[in-house]
Design an enzyme around this catalytic site. Structure first.
Site, mmCIF file in Angstrom:
data_model
loop_
_atom_site.group_PDB
_atom_site.id
_atom_site.type_symbol
_atom_site.label_atom_id
_atom_site.label_comp_id
_atom_site.label_asym_id
_atom_site.label_seq_id
_atom_site.Cartn_x
_atom_site.Cartn_y
_atom_site.Cartn_z
ATOM 1 C CB CYS A 128 30.441 9.438 66.553
ATOM 2 S SG CYS A 128 31.939 9.586 65.603
ATOM 3 C CG HIS A 240 34.244 5.601 67.734
ATOM 4 N ND1 HIS A 240 34.554 4.723 66.518
ATOM 5 C CD2 HIS A 240 33.855 7.086 67.011
ATOM 6 C CE1 HIS A 240 34.495 5.327 65.355
ATOM 7 N NE2 HIS A 240 34.094 6.605 65.782
#
Length: 336
Positions: A128, A240
């Site tokens: 990711c 994130h």
């Protein structure tokens, strides 16, 4: 078009259901697979309930065109042959095959065409943090080759799955109520804390997550770029963030970089210091794109630039990227 999701009950599996529906993905039938624990569960898709089938070593994938797998590296390795035997394209969200030479590692904004060469019928979805970073850096790479990257990631609980997100919420409640804090999914309490470790430590002192960013970035960008990462778990729930310092072959101006990001694929510029406008995870959960702000010259490097980005780890960092790979294959007619 018959599509399968393996690991349908997990955080990413659930996101696959949402993304396929949101994007009106051109499928005629959706089949869900899971472990003994989730087999029998039912999930809604386009108004119909679909029951999760038990993943087994059999011919269940005979008529499947595309299989999105997100059930962990062990499961992906164990069932890859069953999934691909009859020609299904396996788009795998685990770390199982990412660095295998005969498996393309794809972020469509950077290297979509790599997906066409897949001798084993498998395409790997990158980590990711890597997906989000290379999506934001590709427009800059197009201006001038990026030689070095230093990155510090601020990774939300979502990166460790649905149970980790629930545990973070539980920890906050327990702390506020003066109860003993439950710690199962992380090495330490995450609520009111940051943990400078994601995944296991390697012999060189870096974690596996940090080494993924080094190795995967080179493979995706077809580049000799050197990437040194520090990956940190923070008590945000979802999305994130990354602080990035990069060095290019020629000096770039802030204006050039902003212009490139503005016209880049899968990225959005969110950068106005005068109004305190910059990306933050609290406000960007559920968004498709990677948001970039705080763009400025690196004071310590004349060929350097520094920026901040935020992206939804479960969406662009996982399910959405995989679905975009499948959309590309369909567009160019490269599905069985």
């Amino acid at each position: 078009m018959k599509v399968a999701i393996v690991g349908a009950s997990g955080a990413v599996g659930q996101e696959f259901l949402r993304v396929l529906e949101e994007r009106n993905f051109p499928l005629d039938e959706l089949v869900l697979f899971g472990s003994t624990r989730s087999a029998g569960s039912k999930y809604k898709f386009r108004g119909k309930e679909i029951e999760v089938k038990l993943l087994q070593h059999n011919d269940d994938f005979k008529d499947i065109d595309i299989a999105f797998t997100s059930a962990g590296a062990g499961t992906s390795k164990e069932f890859a042959e069953d999934i691909t035997r009859y020609g299904a394209v396996m788009i795998d969200n685990s770390s199982a095959f990412r660095m295998d030479k005969d498996v393309p590692l794809v972020v469509p904004e950077c290297n979509a065409a790599d997906a066409l060469e897949r001798p084993r019928g498998i395409i790997a979805n990158p980590n990711c943090t890597t997906i989000m970073m290379v999506t934001a850096l590709q427009p800059i790479e197009n201006l001038s080759h990026i030689k070095r990257i230093h990155v510090a990631s601020y990774q939300a609980a979502s990166g460790a799955g649905a149970a980790a997100m629930a545990e973070l919420e539980q920890q906050y409640r327990e702390v506020l109520e003066g109860k003993p804090v439950t710690v199962k999914k992380f090495a330490y309490q995450l609520a009111y804390n940051v943990i400078p470790q994601i995944d296991v430590f390697q012999d060189n002192g870096y974690t596996k997550e940090e080494m993924k960013m080094f190795n995967e970035t080179q493979k995706i960008m077809h580049s000799d770029v050197q990437c040194s990462a520090m990956c940190v778990r923070v008590p945000a729930l979802r999305s994130h963030s990354e602080a990035i310092w990069l060095e290019t072959e020629r000096p770039l101006t802030v204006e050039e970089v902003r212009e490139a990001i503005t016209h880049g694929e899968g990225v959005q510029l969110m950068d106005d210091p005068s109004t305190q406008t910059y990306p933050m995870p609290l406000f960007l959960a559920g968004k498709d794109d990677v948001y970039v702000g705080r763009i400025r010259k690196d004071l310590a490097n004349e060929n350097g630039m520094t920026l901040w980005l935020v992206g939804d780890q479960i969406k662009k960092g996982a399910a959405l990227n995989a679905v975009q790979i499948a959309e590309y294959l369909i567009k160019v007619g490269n599905v069985k």
